[in-house]
Write an enzyme that holds these catalytic residues in place. Structure first.
Site, short mmCIF file in Angstrom:
data_model
loop_
_atom_site.label_atom_id
_atom_site.label_comp_id
_atom_site.label_asym_id
_atom_site.label_seq_id
_atom_site.Cartn_x
_atom_site.Cartn_y
_atom_site.Cartn_z
N GLY A 191 49.28 -50.67 27.55
CA GLY A 191 50.26 -49.92 28.32
C GLY A 191 49.61 -48.88 29.21
O GLY A 191 49.97 -48.74 30.39
N THR A 213 56.39 -48.73 29.19
CA THR A 213 56.61 -48.29 27.81
C THR A 213 55.30 -48.36 27.03
O THR A 213 54.43 -49.18 27.31
CB THR A 213 57.69 -49.12 27.12
OG1 THR A 213 57.22 -50.46 26.90
CG2 THR A 213 58.98 -49.15 27.94
N GLY A 214 55.17 -47.47 26.06
CA GLY A 214 53.95 -47.43 25.26
C GLY A 214 52.71 -47.21 26.11
O GLY A 214 51.68 -47.84 25.91
N SER A 215 52.79 -46.27 27.06
CA SER A 215 51.72 -46.14 28.06
C SER A 215 50.77 -44.98 27.82
O SER A 215 50.08 -44.53 28.74
CB SER A 215 52.32 -46.03 29.47
OG SER A 215 53.40 -45.12 29.54
N SER A 239 51.72 -62.23 23.79
CA SER A 239 50.43 -62.45 23.13
C SER A 239 50.20 -63.95 23.03
O SER A 239 51.15 -64.75 23.09
CB SER A 239 50.46 -61.85 21.72
OG SER A 239 49.39 -62.31 20.92
N TYR A 282 54.84 -60.58 13.65
CA TYR A 282 54.48 -60.24 15.03
C TYR A 282 54.60 -61.46 15.93
O TYR A 282 55.19 -61.39 17.01
CB TYR A 282 53.05 -59.70 15.04
CG TYR A 282 52.44 -59.48 16.40
CD1 TYR A 282 52.73 -58.35 17.15
CD2 TYR A 282 51.53 -60.42 16.93
CE1 TYR A 282 52.15 -58.15 18.39
CE2 TYR A 282 50.94 -60.22 18.16
CZ TYR A 282 51.25 -59.08 18.89
OH TYR A 282 50.67 -58.88 20.12
#
Length: 264
Positions: free
Chosen positions: A20, A13-15, A141, A154
């Site tokens: 990503g 995802t988000g690649s 993270s 976040y």
């Protein structure tokens, strides 16, 4: 190192950019057929063309969808009902003070960074368990374990991913399915590169010099004293996806450049 991943299929995802995309590239190098995901269909298609051009032995496909939308997640699953690897790397972030974070922002971050990843995992995990093989990775993270206070909305979601991955991992007991979390430190994404490059417009510095100046002033606790390269995270992810990493079960795997000062 040969990772033993040829002819497997991965949804990343988000690649289309950042971590990503780096993961997608490193998996393609290992012979993985990557399902490229993002909301912008043209950007997704461009990334598919890049992967096919550079790794012609693989069969990348366009998996464009807004995975924050449950209906689009379900449609994506219907189009690609079976994957060997699921990389939950899509996420949002921005610097915000705690007092600025209204309830709708908390909810937006929860839906985007947690529920979207959990929703896809719920769809794909049963098939992995049925085949007795699969890899799920959540990209978290260092903020998950060491919140800076500069983006609490976040950090909250990244801490949640650690707990979520551990809970899901319990479901995989006794199988060759693994669920893990990678925690990168400050990473040189396209967005970060642009920000750092623009911070010293009137100084005759190379980007590396700008990077060192920024790190010394803003992130002195980093032992690496440079941003982590997305490719470094991509290589780590490829290993965690491999059959050689079967003993990582529910593990939070740190690649933080020495940002976190504790032993664990």
């Amino acid at each position: 190192m040969e990772m033993g991943l040829h002819n497997t299929t991965a949804l990343v995802t988000g690649s289309t950019k950042g971590i990503g995309k780096a993961i997608a590239i490193e998996l393609a190098k290992e012979g993985v057929n990557v399902l490229v995901n993002g909301r912008n269909r043209e950007e997704v298609e461009q990334t598919v063309r890049e992967l096919k051009l550079n790794y012609p032995a693989t069969a990348p496909q366009n998996a464009a969808a807004d995975i924050t939308d449950p209906e689009q997640r379900q449609a994506l699953f219907a189009q690609f009902p079976s994957v060997d690897i699921l990389i939950n790397s899509m996420g949002i972030y921005e610097l915000m003070q705690y007092e600025e974070v209204a309830d709708d922002i908390w909810e937006k971050y929860f839906r985007t960074n947690v529920l979207a990843a959990n929703g896809l995992t719920k769809l794909y995990l049963p098939g992995m368990l049925g085949r007795n093989y699969g890899r799920v990775i959540f990209i978290a993270s260092e903020e998950a374990v060491m919140p800076s206070g500069q983006m609490p909305q976040y950090a909250m979601t990244k801490s949640m991913l650690l707990s979520l991955a551990k809970s899901i991992s319990k479901v995989t007991a006794g199988t060759e399915v693994t669920v893990n979390t990678i925690m990168p430190g400050p990473t040189l994404s396209e967005k970060v590169h642009h920000i750092i490059d623009g911070m010293y417009p009137n100084e005759n510095l190379t980007f590396a010099e700008k990077e060192q100046k920024f790190m010394a002033a803003n992130l002195p606790q980093s032992e690496l004293q440079r941003f982590i390269k997305p490719v470094e995270i991509g290589r780590l992810a490829a290993f965690v996806c491999s059959p050689y990493a079967a003993a990582f079960k529910g593990s939070p795997i740190r690649m933080d450049g020495g940002m976190v000062p504790t032993i664990y």
